[in-house]
Design a protein around this motif. Structure first.
Motif, PDB file in Angstrom:
ATOM      1  N   PRO A  25      81.219  23.663 -96.430  1.00  0.00           N
ATOM      2  CA  PRO A  25      81.151  24.095 -95.263  1.00  0.00           C
ATOM      3  C   PRO A  25      79.828  24.991 -94.865  1.00  0.00           C
ATOM      4  N   ARG A  29      81.104  22.623 -91.256  1.00  0.00           N
ATOM      5  CA  ARG A  29      81.654  21.158 -91.472  1.00  0.00           C
ATOM      6  C   ARG A  29      80.290  20.891 -93.218  1.00  0.00           C
ATOM      7  N   MET A  33      77.745  16.022 -94.574  1.00  0.00           N
ATOM      8  CA  MET A  33      77.599  15.384 -92.962  1.00  0.00           C
ATOM      9  C   MET A  33      76.204  15.521 -92.204  1.00  0.00           C
ATOM     10  N   ARG A  34      76.145  17.043 -92.812  1.00  0.00           N
ATOM     11  CA  ARG A  34      75.112  17.593 -91.565  1.00  0.00           C
ATOM     12  C   ARG A  34      73.918  16.768 -91.988  1.00  0.00           C
ATOM     13  N   GLU A  37      73.411  13.455 -90.652  1.00  0.00           N
ATOM     14  CA  GLU A  37      74.065  12.644 -89.142  1.00  0.00           C
ATOM     15  C   GLU A  37      72.678  12.735 -88.701  1.00  0.00           C
ATOM     16  N   CYS A  64      85.530  12.856 -95.379  1.00  0.00           N
ATOM     17  CA  CYS A  64      85.312  11.714 -94.681  1.00  0.00           C
ATOM     18  C   CYS A  64      86.477  11.246 -93.425  1.00  0.00           C
ATOM     19  N   TYR A  67      87.686  15.267 -91.930  1.00  0.00           N
ATOM     20  CA  TYR A  67      86.824  14.476 -90.762  1.00  0.00           C
ATOM     21  C   TYR A  67      86.195  14.128 -89.476  1.00  0.00           C
ATOM     22  N   PHE A  69      84.850  11.003 -90.338  1.00  0.00           N
ATOM     23  CA  PHE A  69      83.456  10.994 -90.158  1.00  0.00           C
ATOM     24  C   PHE A  69      83.281   9.826 -90.499  1.00  0.00           C
TER      25      PHE A  69
END
Length: 222
Positions: A25, A29, A33-34, A37, A64, A67, A69
């Motif tokens: 993280p 996050r 994922m960052r 995105e 996923c 969060y 996602f």
């Protein structure tokens, strides 16, 4: 249609923990994922392919869900080397696809939308592109006799995404692995493709060490 292949095969060993670094993280996050995105921010219609070791995919699905996602993406199995992982990612791009495909490190979540755009547009015009930065440190060539300093103006540091015409890079990867393949652009060059350099961004670091994570937390708070 354009695509991005996000290669996330890290074991996280240099981070000193058991959790692969793409799942760590950063400001609440997971890194991966960052990264996803950021590309979705560049182009919501971009086809996103995530390359993960098979053993990590169930955990990724759990993340996923946890969060919520929602960025649509396809997950494919990682390979023995970066070359094989990229090749698996390219196999998920339709054989008749026209456009540009990028290949990006999953643990580079701070690539700027502007850098991504420069890479995709340069590949659209010239066939292949990668983001670079000038070298600021003094460089020294090392050999058995002690080595010597070299002109840093002659060198650049290389980042990702490295971007290519889809058909040309698929053809380039239709070859056997070589130790000379240090990145995806080296595979393209071995097939005769010319690489165009564009400006990268300083924040586009590869998160590798615990210090990098501290810097990542700082970037998120800016």
């Amino acid at each position: 249609m354009d695509y991005i292949i996000i290669v996330a095969g890290g074991k996280g060993l240099r981070m000193g923990g058991d959790l692969p670094k793409q799942f760590l993280p950063v400001d609440g996050r997971p890194v991966l994922m960052r990264t996803i995105e950021r590309f979705n921010q560049y182009n919501p219609q971009l086809g996103i392919i995530v390359v993960l070791p098979h053993s990590q995919q169930n955990y990724w699905r759990q993340l996923c869900s946890k969060y919520a996602f929602a960025v649509e993406h396809t997950v494919v199995d990682g390979g023995e080397t970066r070359f094989h992982s990229s090749k698996n990612g390219l196999a998920a791009v339709p054989d008749d696809a026209q456009g540009v495909v990028g290949i990006h490190d999953g643990v580079r979540p701070f690539v700027s939308v502007e850098t991504i755009a420069r890479c995709f547009e340069a590949a659209r015009m010239h066939g292949a592109a990668l983001p670079v930065l000038p070298v600021t440190d003094t460089l020294r060539f090392v050999d058995d006799e002690g080595g010597h300093n070299v002109q840093r103006n002659n060198y650049r540091t290389v980042q990702t995404p490295q971007t290519f015409d889809i058909q040309q890079i698929k053809h380039a990867f239709n070859t056997e692995y070589s130790d000379n393949f240090t990145d995806d652009a080296s595979v393209a060059e071995a097939a005769g493709m010319k690489i165009t350099m564009v400006d990268g961004n300083r924040e586009n670091i590869k998160l590798t060490t615990p210090y990098d994570l501290l810097f990542a937390e700082f970037l998120c708070k800016q």
